[in-house]
Design an enzyme around this catalytic site. Structure first.
Site: not given
Ligand code: NAD
Length: 502
Positions: A197, A272, A306, A403
């Protein structure tokens, strides 16, 4: 369910020339791959060029009934796929990788058109993504078990590695090709069918990969891609006990939700998640190399990575010189449409990411940080964030804790090694870190003390298929790539052969 819609929309805007010239017209059909059929769906979702806000295509909207068909098809395909020799599975994965490289330019155009990254980076992503298929094609042949010296008379102890069963992947928009092949390559090589997906922002890349997977010879039901509403499609993946493993890349917030839901049926989950990488520059480091490293670690994928350096800590004696050199390099970056050959920084894929960047900059400035970079180009569109240098950043600012996921370089001074280690580790994230020093003993000390899953010492370039990619703390669970990535889709089975004494 409707099949094979060839009447897809004509793309508009700067992407149109490139998309209309694609040799593979099927890459734009927007059909999902479910149980060996190309499903166009009744309702369609729009695909948007993030640079212009213009619609460039539309894609099928799959729902829970298509997902039920997909899970059943995957389950049916599982026995034959797991019984194939690893070398035969590997041959199909290698075919798939070759087809990706053959269609590198077309895939890169799709990535840039829907994700926004500069075309040169999109081309690199195709090669990077194909690399995972090649890596796992070989790694599948090395899924060795063990023989254990027995603790029982007349017995033989074996440990076998066996495929876990049907797997699912939920993937992000920042690497719309490579995050699929990194998961699918491992699952398929391990002997597991996989249902993907992808992110709704980047369905075209995923659906083109599915076209090539079918062409490469992946049997019906073994690799399927369903696009549509994330919650509607994910729900059955989480609740269905036929799905034995789930691999997710995305935000920590969504990762937590998935982990909770998967706990209901004790599914194996690998995650992750977000990063917040510290980038440490000591005053004994080669300054030019450290500046180049910071540029790479901060501005690749327009900062939507990331692994991006979110906190650049520079020792006070070289702080001003570092800021001056970094500022000069940032001023040279050109922002624009990713399909323009001169572009270094593209738009943010999602408006919410651009807004988060702007809120981090505003918060930092309100608390005393200085913007030391030209802010040209903001008028290109709401998703554009000019590459920004923030100096005099302090720990009370949002950017020091969250972040950013965009092209904003936050630079903070530090005095001592002990102090900067404590500051680097004062985060619930622990994906990646970077250290620049020419002191060997310090480098060795820090390699043990920074709390993260991946650490670059005097380098900002360390990813690739052979490395175990993953994070500590709330940056995730499990590893992708490397031999460890294969293990995420396998179960150990201990077998004791008894009564062997003559
Ligand atoms: P996101 O978590 O919202 O989306 C990621 C994926 O999850 C997409 O496919 C999305 O459709 C799906 N999703 C979203 N909500 C869902 C829900 N409630 N149920 C099921 N699926 C859902 O992430 P984002 O905000 O689009 O992406 C940015 C974040 O992803 C950043 O924080 C970044 O660090 C992280 N990320 C991490 C890595 C890594 O390798 N660790 C790689 C890329 C991105």
């Amino acid at each position: 369910m409707a099949f094979q819609n060839t009447q897809h929309k004509r793309p508009v805007g700067p992407a149109s020339k490139h998309l209309q010239n694609l040799r593979r017209r099927d890459f734009l059909s927007g059909a999902a791959l479910v149980d060996g059929q190309w499903v166009s769906g009744g309702e369609r979702d729009r695909v948007i060029d993030p640079a212009t806000g213009q619609e460039i295509a539309d894609v099928a909207r799959c729902g829970s009934s298509e997902m039920e068909t997909a899970v059943a098809a995957a389950e049916r395909s599982s026995p034959a796929w797991r019984e194939l020799l690893p070398a035969s599975r590997g041959a199909i994965l290698r075919n798939w990788a070759s087809l990706m490289l053959e269609h590198e330019e077309e895939l890169a155009i799709l990535v840039t058109s829907e994700q926004g990254k500069p075309l040169a980076e999109a081309r690199q992503e195709i090669a990077y993504g194909a690399g995972f298929l090649e890596w796992f094609a070989a790694e599948g042949e090395r899924a060795y078990g063990e023989t254990i010296p027995s603790h029982k008379v007349g017995s033989l102890l074996h440990v076998r590695m066996q495929p876990i069963g049907v797997a699912a992947a939920i993937t992000p928009w920042n690497f719309p090709i490579a995050m699929i092949t990194r998961k699918a390559g491992a699952a398929l090589a391990a002997g597991c069918p996989i249902i993907v997906k992808p992110a709704p922002e980047t369905p075209l890349s995923a659906l083109a990969l599915a076209r090539l997977a079918e062409q490469a010879g992946l049997p019906r039901g073994v690799f399927q891609v369903l696009v549509g509403n994330p919650i509607e499609l994910s729900k059955p993946l989480l609740s269905d006990t036929r799905i034995r493993a789930l691999s997710f890349t995305g935000s920590t917030e969504v990762g937590r939700l998935l982990l909770k839901a998967a706990a209901e049926n004790v599914k194996k989950v690998s995650l992750e998640l977000g990063g917040h990488a510290p980038f440490l520059v000591f005053d004994d480091a080669g300054l030019e190399k450290a500046v180049s490293g910071a540029m790479a670690a901060k501005f690749a994928t327009s900062g939507q990575d990331c692994l991006a350096a979110n906190r650049i800590y520079v020792q006070r004696r070289v702080y001003d010189a570092f800021i001056e050199q970094l500022g000069a390099r940032i001023a040279q970056l050109r922002m624009g449409h990713g399909l323009e050959p001169t572009t270094d920084i593209g738009p943010m894929t999602k408006l919410s990411v651009a807004e988060k960047c702007r809120s981090h900059i505003d918060d930092a400035v309100n608390k005393g940080a200085r913007v030391l970079s030209p802010q040209h180009g903001a008028s290109l569109g709401p998703n554009f964030v000019p590459p920004t240098l923030l100096s005099d950043v302090t720990e009370d600012m949002l950017i020091a804790h969250e972040e950013t996921f965009g092209p904003v370089a936050a630079v903070l001074p530090f005095d001592s090694e002990e102090e900067v280690i404590a500051r680097a580790n004062a985060s619930e994230m622990g994906l990646a870190g970077y250290v620049y020093t020419d002191n060997l003993r310090r480098a060795l000390r820090l390699s043990g003390r920074i709390e993260c899953g991946m650490l670059g010492i005097n380098t900002a370039s360390f990813t690739g298929p052979p490395i175990p990619f993953g994070g500590w703390k709330q940056s995730g669970l499990g590893r992708e790539g490397s031999r460890h990535g294969l293990a995420e889709f396998m179960e150990l089975k201990y077998v004791c052969f008894g009564d062997l004494a003559a």
